[in-house]
Scaffold this motif. Structure first.
Motif, PDB file in Angstrom:
ATOM      1  N   ILE A  24      34.493  42.618  44.965  1.00 44.47           N
ATOM      2  CA  ILE A  24      33.981  43.387  43.830  1.00 44.47           C
ATOM      3  C   ILE A  24      32.828  44.241  44.354  1.00 44.47           C
ATOM      4  O   ILE A  24      31.942  43.725  45.027  1.00 44.47           O
ATOM      5  CB  ILE A  24      33.458  42.460  42.716  1.00 44.47           C
ATOM      6  CG1 ILE A  24      34.559  41.544  42.205  1.00 44.47           C
ATOM      7  CG2 ILE A  24      32.876  43.269  41.570  1.00 44.47           C
ATOM      8  CD1 ILE A  24      34.060  40.533  41.195  1.00 44.47           C
ATOM      9  N   PHE A  27      27.666  46.567  40.980  1.00 43.72           N
ATOM     10  CA  PHE A  27      27.768  47.298  39.723  1.00 43.72           C
ATOM     11  C   PHE A  27      26.469  47.158  38.941  1.00 43.72           C
ATOM     12  O   PHE A  27      25.644  46.288  39.224  1.00 43.72           O
ATOM     13  CB  PHE A  27      28.969  46.814  38.893  1.00 43.72           C
ATOM     14  CG  PHE A  27      28.933  45.359  38.509  1.00 43.72           C
ATOM     15  CD1 PHE A  27      28.405  44.960  37.292  1.00 43.72           C
ATOM     16  CD2 PHE A  27      29.441  44.388  39.363  1.00 43.72           C
ATOM     17  CE1 PHE A  27      28.378  43.624  36.927  1.00 43.72           C
ATOM     18  CE2 PHE A  27      29.422  43.049  39.009  1.00 43.72           C
ATOM     19  CZ  PHE A  27      28.888  42.670  37.785  1.00 43.72           C
ATOM     20  N   PRO A  36      27.776  41.174  44.137  1.00 45.11           N
ATOM     21  CA  PRO A  36      28.646  40.031  44.405  1.00 45.11           C
ATOM     22  C   PRO A  36      28.317  39.425  45.764  1.00 45.11           C
ATOM     23  O   PRO A  36      28.094  40.142  46.735  1.00 45.11           O
ATOM     24  CB  PRO A  36      30.048  40.630  44.411  1.00 45.11           C
ATOM     25  CG  PRO A  36      29.902  41.922  43.676  1.00 45.11           C
ATOM     26  CD  PRO A  36      28.522  42.405  43.953  1.00 45.11           C
ATOM     27  N   CYS A  40      35.996  37.585  44.947  1.00 45.70           N
ATOM     28  CA  CYS A  40      36.490  37.127  43.654  1.00 45.70           C
ATOM     29  C   CYS A  40      37.868  36.503  43.873  1.00 45.70           C
ATOM     30  O   CYS A  40      38.743  37.113  44.492  1.00 45.70           O
ATOM     31  CB  CYS A  40      36.588  38.298  42.693  1.00 45.70           C
ATOM     32  SG  CYS A  40      37.063  37.821  41.040  1.00 45.70           S
ATOM     33  N   ALA A 108      42.647  43.762  39.375  1.00 40.63           N
ATOM     34  CA  ALA A 108      41.233  43.815  39.748  1.00 40.63           C
ATOM     35  C   ALA A 108      40.391  44.421  38.625  1.00 40.63           C
ATOM     36  O   ALA A 108      39.313  43.923  38.314  1.00 40.63           O
ATOM     37  CB  ALA A 108      41.051  44.598  41.037  1.00 40.63           C
ATOM     38  N   GLN A 109      40.870  45.478  38.003  1.00 40.70           N
ATOM     39  CA  GLN A 109      40.128  46.107  36.900  1.00 40.70           C
ATOM     40  C   GLN A 109      40.001  45.162  35.712  1.00 40.70           C
ATOM     41  O   GLN A 109      38.951  45.079  35.081  1.00 40.70           O
ATOM     42  CB  GLN A 109      40.822  47.390  36.450  1.00 40.70           C
ATOM     43  CG  GLN A 109      40.591  48.562  37.340  1.00 40.70           C
ATOM     44  CD  GLN A 109      41.258  49.810  36.785  1.00 40.70           C
ATOM     45  OE1 GLN A 109      42.250  49.739  36.071  1.00 40.70           O
ATOM     46  NE2 GLN A 109      40.699  50.962  37.117  1.00 40.70           N
ATOM     47  N   GLU A 112      37.459  42.414  36.663  1.00 36.20           N
ATOM     48  CA  GLU A 112      36.088  42.940  36.676  1.00 36.20           C
ATOM     49  C   GLU A 112      35.545  43.125  35.262  1.00 36.20           C
ATOM     50  O   GLU A 112      34.396  42.776  34.983  1.00 36.20           O
ATOM     51  CB  GLU A 112      36.031  44.265  37.440  1.00 36.20           C
ATOM     52  CG  GLU A 112      36.146  44.100  38.927  1.00 36.20           C
ATOM     53  CD  GLU A 112      36.205  45.426  39.676  1.00 36.20           C
ATOM     54  OE1 GLU A 112      35.676  46.445  39.155  1.00 36.20           O
ATOM     55  OE2 GLU A 112      36.770  45.451  40.776  1.00 36.20           O
ATOM     56  N   SER A 113      36.346  43.651  34.353  1.00 35.24           N
ATOM     57  CA  SER A 113      35.864  43.836  32.983  1.00 35.24           C
ATOM     58  C   SER A 113      35.626  42.498  32.294  1.00 35.24           C
ATOM     59  O   SER A 113      34.692  42.360  31.505  1.00 35.24           O
ATOM     60  CB  SER A 113      36.823  44.707  32.179  1.00 35.24           C
ATOM     61  OG  SER A 113      38.050  44.060  31.993  1.00 35.24           O
TER      62      SER A 113
END
Length: 168
Positions: A24, A27, A36, A40, A108-109, A112-113
């Motif tokens: 990741i 962010f 991170p 993940c 992955a998106q 992450e959300s």
């Protein structure tokens, strides 16, 4: 990991195991940069039920964050279970599903959300964090200070000596 939704819906075997590790990127969350520390890890299964694809997975990773009270960095473990429903058919829009536009589901998106939505609003290094001194800025978890920390509202300052001047 990217999965074509239409392939999963049209196949005879309507499930696919997920065992996926990915990095990741850093962010920003509510003004703080979150870094991170580990990859993940996602493990679970994606199944299709008619025109809907259901992803059930366990997500683990560790993040480095800043404490909201003392501003020190600390390690925050993420260990969440997620369940998401997807479709590539716009007619299913009202059925509490996420519409996949280009028929490609990027796991992955989604992960992450879900990680971002699971983060606490007030990030604390420990539940009893004492924070910083309002006068000198010392970290009260690591040192004590000799500042006068009487939190008195100046509007009530007149009442400070009320009980001292009491006549019996």
């Amino acid at each position: 990991m990217k999965i074509r939704v239409s392939d999963l819906i049209s196949r005879k075997e309507r499930s696919k195991k997920i065992d996926y590790k990915f990095e990741i990127p850093k962010f920003e969350f509510e003004g703080d940069v979150i870094t991170p520390v580990s990859k993940c890890e996602v493990s679970g299964v994606i199944t299709s039920d008619k025109d809907i694809v259901i992803m059930k997975a366990k997500v683990t990773c560790t993040l480095e964050m800043n404490c909201s009270r003392c501003l020190d960095t600390f390690i925050y473990p993420i260990d969440i279970d997620i369940e998401e429903r997807f479709a590539n058919n716009n007619s299913l829009e009202n059925e509490d599903v996420i519409i996949v536009l280009d028929d490609i589901l990027d796991i992955a998106q989604v992960v992450e959300s879900n990680i971002i939505s699971s983060l606490p609003i007030q990030r604390l290094c420990k539940s009893d964090c004492k924070g910083l001194c309002q006068e000198c800025g010392a970290n009260l978890n690591k040192e004590s200070c000799s500042c006068n920390n009487d939190d008195v509202d100046i509007r009530f300052d007149v009442l400070k000596g009320f009980f001292d001047n009491k006549e019996v």
